[in-house]
Design an enzyme around this catalytic site. Sequence first.
Site, PDB file in Angstrom:
ATOM      1  N   SER A  12      35.430  30.047  35.176  1.00 18.16           N
ATOM      2  CA  SER A  12      34.794  28.723  35.142  1.00 18.16           C
ATOM      3  C   SER A  12      35.529  27.741  34.244  1.00 18.16           C
ATOM      4  CB  SER A  12      33.370  28.831  34.595  1.00 18.16           C
ATOM      5  OG  SER A  12      32.669  29.918  35.066  1.00 18.16           O
TER       6      SER A  12
ATOM      7  N   TYR B 252      34.819  41.209  44.750  1.00 15.99           N
ATOM      8  CA  TYR B 252      34.313  40.505  43.561  1.00 15.99           C
ATOM      9  C   TYR B 252      33.305  41.415  42.842  1.00 15.99           C
ATOM     10  CZ  TYR B 252      32.154  36.471  41.038  1.00 15.99           C
ATOM     11  OH  TYR B 252      31.662  35.595  40.104  1.00 15.99           O
TER      12      TYR B 252
ATOM     13  N   GLY C 134      37.791  38.257  35.127  1.00 14.66           N
ATOM     14  CA  GLY C 134      36.872  37.126  35.303  1.00 14.66           C
ATOM     15  C   GLY C 134      36.032  36.741  34.103  1.00 14.66           C
TER      16      GLY C 134
ATOM     17  N   LYS D  38      38.379  41.023  41.783  1.00 19.28           N
ATOM     18  CA  LYS D  38      38.034  40.077  40.721  1.00 19.28           C
ATOM     19  C   LYS D  38      37.036  40.808  39.844  1.00 19.28           C
ATOM     20  CE  LYS D  38      35.643  35.523  40.322  1.00 19.28           C
ATOM     21  NZ  LYS D  38      35.155  35.685  38.999  1.00 19.28           N
TER      22      LYS D  38
END
Length: 294
Positions: free
Chosen positions: A206, A137, A187, A163
């Site tokens: 999100s 990430y 992302g 990510k």
Amino acid sequence: MQKELKGVIPALVTPFDNNLRLSTGALKDLVKGLIEENVGGLYCCGSTGEAFLLSLEERKKTVAAVVEAAQGKVPVVVQVGNVNVDESVELAKFCASNGGVDQISALPPIYYGYKPAEIVNYFQMIMSATDLPMMVYNIPHLSGKSLSSFGEVFEDPRVTGIKHTTSDFYSLHSILEKKPDLKVYFGQDEQALSGLAMGAVGIIGSTYNNMADLFVKLSTLHASGENVKALALQKEINKLITLIIECGVYNSVKFLAGEKFGIDLGSARAPFLPLTSEQKGRLQEASARLYENS
Ligand code: MN9
């Protein structure tokens, strides 16, 4: 079961009740709703999931609830990264032994100014705990660690994905040159189309809690070469994302996804501040406008 992780992957919010306690019932309902919107996987305990505001026990309960609700229909990825690597190792082991988790993910160790070899040590400690593949990430603006400081991690064959939560694609190039099979998941929702154009196989974020359907449409337009339409949709979506960022991403996304699916997802934990009723009204209005225009 769709084996390959790709497409629109919500970075799941973590629902809380009115006392800000974990609400696994609401989480399971959210997962079921998102699967019906054709998401390509689920990413849990990430930044959006308020992972660093959850205890280890709460993170385990979150994982178990997501796995139960997903019923193996889409791949599940769990972000295990933490300031305390022993807890990351324990959560990674839990993911492997509990079953139903397809990949683990971890951001680099945060806060301390670790040397590259120490960051590699952290990832190796986590990867040695399980046989699950690792999605690194990369989120430099929040983790404080740039990709160049831990690029060596990608030499490990257990790392299969990244990510990439930054618009700096050039930093990826040297890694992709050495490891062309690495799967890139982009992302930043407001630049999702750019991520897909740069070769990302999926988008993790999100706002896919509250508008996965629109991003599925955007991805389909991109895949069929209709980039003018895809860009027009991204621009329309960004009017809402700009407001979401202004009001606070996690609270806004919880509120809008809650309204959409008819589930009470609660607020984000303190010190995040709850939305005002004026903000809720503006978010509702902007979301309704977006859906009318798309
Ligand atoms: O990981 C999310 N980033 C953070 C993905 O939570 C820090 C994004 O989905 C952003 O929330 C979104 C809005 O800026 O792009």
